[in-house]
Design an enzyme around this catalytic site. Structure first.
Site, PDB file in Angstrom:
ATOM      1  CD  GLU A 228      -2.672  -1.401  -0.033  1.00  0.00           C
ATOM      2  OE1 GLU A 228      -2.944  -0.412  -0.749  1.00  0.00           O
ATOM      3  OE2 GLU A 228      -3.009  -2.567  -0.338  1.00  0.00           O
TER       4      GLU A 228
ATOM      5  CG  HIS B 120       1.773   5.507  -8.778  1.00  0.00           C
ATOM      6  ND1 HIS B 120       1.072   4.507  -9.422  1.00  0.00           N
ATOM      7  CD2 HIS B 120       2.267   6.283  -9.773  1.00  0.00           C
ATOM      8  CE1 HIS B 120       1.153   4.671 -10.735  1.00  0.00           C
ATOM      9  NE2 HIS B 120       1.869   5.754 -10.971  1.00  0.00           N
TER      10      HIS B 120
ATOM     11  CG  HIS C  91      -1.176   1.168  -4.439  1.00  0.00           C
ATOM     12  ND1 HIS C  91      -1.154   1.079  -5.810  1.00  0.00           N
ATOM     13  CD2 HIS C  91      -1.676  -0.015  -3.987  1.00  0.00           C
ATOM     14  CE1 HIS C  91      -1.624  -0.106  -6.178  1.00  0.00           C
ATOM     15  NE2 HIS C  91      -1.947  -0.791  -5.094  1.00  0.00           N
TER      16      HIS C  91
END
Length: 715
Positions: free
Chosen positions: A501, A507, A504
């Protein structure tokens, strides 16, 4: 005395009424918080509906302004009009929707659920009103055909906008548009109902134990957590739930086979019972609704519709990936299962039990898998747990980001949060400048969906004035909780979940694009898992573990010998795990490649759909579909294959780090510049090749997993 009390009560009521008259809905004005974060402490339940309706009104007003613009349609006055609004006016609907739906997953209650049911058809109708507005589409279509010279990012925005309207029915006739409205509104309601049913069913089950003998085999951490849960529920003894931190240790360690069976069957028959939370017909209807939408838009199947805008491009390529993985991994998986079955048989024979058959029951698989792992490598999750104290893991994960990219994290308690469990951090770039706000929500609780996910409360973009508006990202997980006796101690699997996670979130945090709709994780679906799965690779790297894995009591580092065992056991049952993921991909594709009305019974259909990747005997009463949130309510419909697709990418990408050094900053900077910061501004394969120098192959994944391709027999 009574008269005075009544007077005080009347004064308090009057003051409250005056306060309500003067109070402004917090969604309607600047937040006036650090970095303009969401003022969770000021938002009331009644604020949501008011803000939703006002947001819809403002949306409609802005659209009227756009379509009545007497000037010729241009990229600037039509396409980026919405993207460039910096007054907080046109984006009110997005503002309130983001907060509401994030809370619906992370901190819901009956009132929020009821409001979601009420607003779902209203919001879907509004979305259809926008996408099916003929005058608005005519302007967009004109710009699509006649526009100034555009940058690559502007081209992508224009294409996404145009395709978004087309794929939402803009080219349909009036009859088709009306049919589409009905289909999408019904699908929206059912998708929400699916999630609410699953949450209620999951939280409704508990295994309440009062006889300590029934705790045999369980580690102290599991017993302490169960005692803590019992205490929270005001019960004696121990309470186990279907939340992963409770369920997983029970299935791994409990010697009580009948209780393991009870837990397994509870988990794997969720939403199949004859009650209001049954999801069987909901799933069937969702499959048909999506098929009808796709066919209305000119596609043979829903998968064809979805894959049009994916790296895989078509169902043939998806099935090729899944079948290639089956061909490569199934021989090894069959050997793994035979070894595990033989091991279980010998163990039961040694104990003198009646269960010495060749059949491996599903509630025995995890239990004996753990025993076999202990025998082969003398390692299990509980040995490692004392070295993975949550605060140290946080330091390690943040430190990894610092070592790779030079960023730093600082907790800021002045940033409002939606629950006391949540921690809020300011993130600073390597030059000391502010980069993002990062929320971390670690532990399970009553109003929280299971699983783990990353989301945003604000995306990144560059406004008209040239200011780089930085993102507010959040990771939500269900990791082991602290107890009265111990801090939160994680398993290695939970550390991997955190890293996933967090990948992510990087990102999102590194996003550096002009337009918010193209920033961060707004990429093609089968590319979005690359940054997350890439980060998981670090979990078994000695150089990384050395930075944070210290015993929570003694401060001793994780021993070298234990790290070696972690590395050696990394591929234990890896082929079985791969086939499990492939089976989910096959099930997903089976539903969404339907060309005719889906009328089959869900449970037998499921068992036939994925049988090519299933090794053991399937139980007729269990069902994955009815709790498969990814493909029913989570956006992965016709897209679950993307986990394996991205795994090919992440193995190939990490192989470059292994070659250059896992902390190599030059390689990390290239990954940041070419992948993490670019979002969806270019085709994902273009971005990947710019980083890696070539397209990926399956070879790096096979090498990482220790799998050798099976050579076809000579004829």
């Amino acid at each position: 005395m009574d008269e005075n009390m009544n007077n005080e009560t009347l004064k308090a009521d009057a003051n409250a009424q005056a306060d309500n008259r003067q109070r402004v809905n917090p969604f309607f004005e600047p937040y006036k918080t650090p970095h303009d974060v969401v003022p969770f402490d000021k938002i009331r339940l009644e604020d949501f509906e008011e803000a939703f309706m006002e947001g819809i009104r403002r949306d409609n007003e802005q659209i009227e302004k756009t379509i009545n613009n007497p000037q010729k349609p241009t990229f600037d006055n039509t396409i980026i009009d919405k993207e460039d609004d910096t007054e907080g006016y046109y984006d009110l609907l997005e503002r309130v929707s983001t907060v509401f739906y994030n809370l619906l997953s992370a901190e819901t209650n009956d009132e929020l659920d009821a409001l979601a049911q009420k607003m779902s058809p209203i919001l879907t109708q509004h979305a259809n009103d926008v996408r099916l507005n003929e005058r608005l589409f005519e302007r967009i279509k004109y710009v699509h055909q006649h526009h100034r010279k555009l940058t690559p990012e502007e081209k992508m925005l224009l294409e996404n906008t145009y395709q978004g309207f087309v794929r939402s029915g803009a080219l349909l006739d009036q009859e088709g548009k009306e049919k589409l409205r009905k289909l999408t509104e019904e699908a929206s309601i059912l998708s929400l109902q699916f999630s609410q049913n699953l949450l209620k069913e999951t939280k409704a089950f508990t295994l309440h134990i009062t006889d300590e003998a029934q705790l045999d085999g369980l580690p102290e951490t599991a017993k302490e957590a169960a005692a803590q849960t019992a205490k929270e529920q005001e019960k004696e003894g121990w309470v186990f739930t279907l939340d992963y931190p409770s369920y997983s240790p029970f299935m791994t360690y409990s010697t009580q086979r009948d209780l393991r069976e009870q837990m397994y069957m509870a988990r794997n028959t969720l939403c199949t019972h004859p009650n209001n939370e049954n999801n069987l017909e909901i799933c069937k209807r969702l499959v048909n609704l999506r098929r009808e939408v796709a066919q209305l838009l000119g596609y043979k199947t829903y998968a064809d519709y979805m894959l049009k805008r994916r790296m895989a491009r078509n169902t043939r390529n998806v099935y090729k990936l899944l079948n290639d993985l089956i061909d490569a991994y199934k021989p090894t998986a069959e050997k793994e299962r035979k070894e595990l079955t033989d091991f279980k048989k010998k163990a039961e024979k040694k104990k003198g039990t009646d269960d010495t058959s060749d059949e491996l029951k599903p509630w025995d698989a995890t239990f004996y898998s753990h025993k076999l792992q202990l025998k082969k490598w003398n390692i299990d999750a509980e040995m490692l747990r004392p070295y993975f104290e949550l605060s140290k893991v946080i330091d390690g994960v943040f430190g990894l980001a610092g070592r790779l990219y030079g960023i730093s994290f600082k907790e800021n308690k002045d940033i409002p949060v939606y629950h006391p469990d949540v921690k809020a951090y300011e993130v600073f770039d390597k030059d000391g400048s502010y980069l993002a706000v990062f929320y971390a929500d670690f532990h399970p609780r009553k109003g929280k969906q299971g699983g783990a996910w990353m989301t945003e409360y604000q995306g990144q973009f560059i406004d008209k004035k040239g200011e780089n508006v930085r993102p507010h990202v959040s990771v939500v997980m269900n990791l082991s909780k602290p107890t009265d006796e111990k801090p939160a101690l994680l398993t290695l699997s939970e550390v991997e979940t955190f890293l996933h996670e967090f990948g992510h979130s990087l990102h999102g945090m590194f996003a550096n694009t002009r337009f918010e709709s193209l920033s961060g994780t707004n990429v093609w679906w089968d590319f979005v898992e690359l940054p997350s799965q890439f980060m998981e690779n670090f979990a078994v790297e000695k150089e990384f573990l050395r930075t944070f894995a210290f015993h929570y009591q003694t401060g001793e580092p994780l021993p070298d010998e234990l790290i070696e065992r972690i590395v050696k056991s990394r591929n234990f049952m890896v082929a079985t795990a791969c086939l499990r993921q492939v089976s989910f991909g096959l099930l997903d594709m089976a539903y969404y490649t339907q060309r005719d009305e889906f009328a089959a019974d869900i449970m037998p259909f499921e068992k036939n759909a994925w049988k090519k990747a299933i090794l053991g005997k399937q139980l007729p009463e269990t069902c994955m579909t009815v709790q498969f949130s990814h493909i029913m309510s989570g956006g992965y419909a016709a897209g679950y294959y993307s986990y394996k697709w991205a795994e090919v990418l992440d193995a190939d990408a990490f192989s470059l780090f292994k070659k250059n050094g896992i902390f190599n900053q030059e390689t990390a900077q290239s990954f940041r510049d070419n992948i993490l910061s670019k979002g969806g501004t270019e085709h994902p394969m273009t971005l990947y090749k710019r980083f890696r120098g070539s397209e990926p192959t399956i070879d790096a994944l096979l090498k990482r997993n220790g799998i050798k391709r099976q050579r076809p027999a000579k004829k």
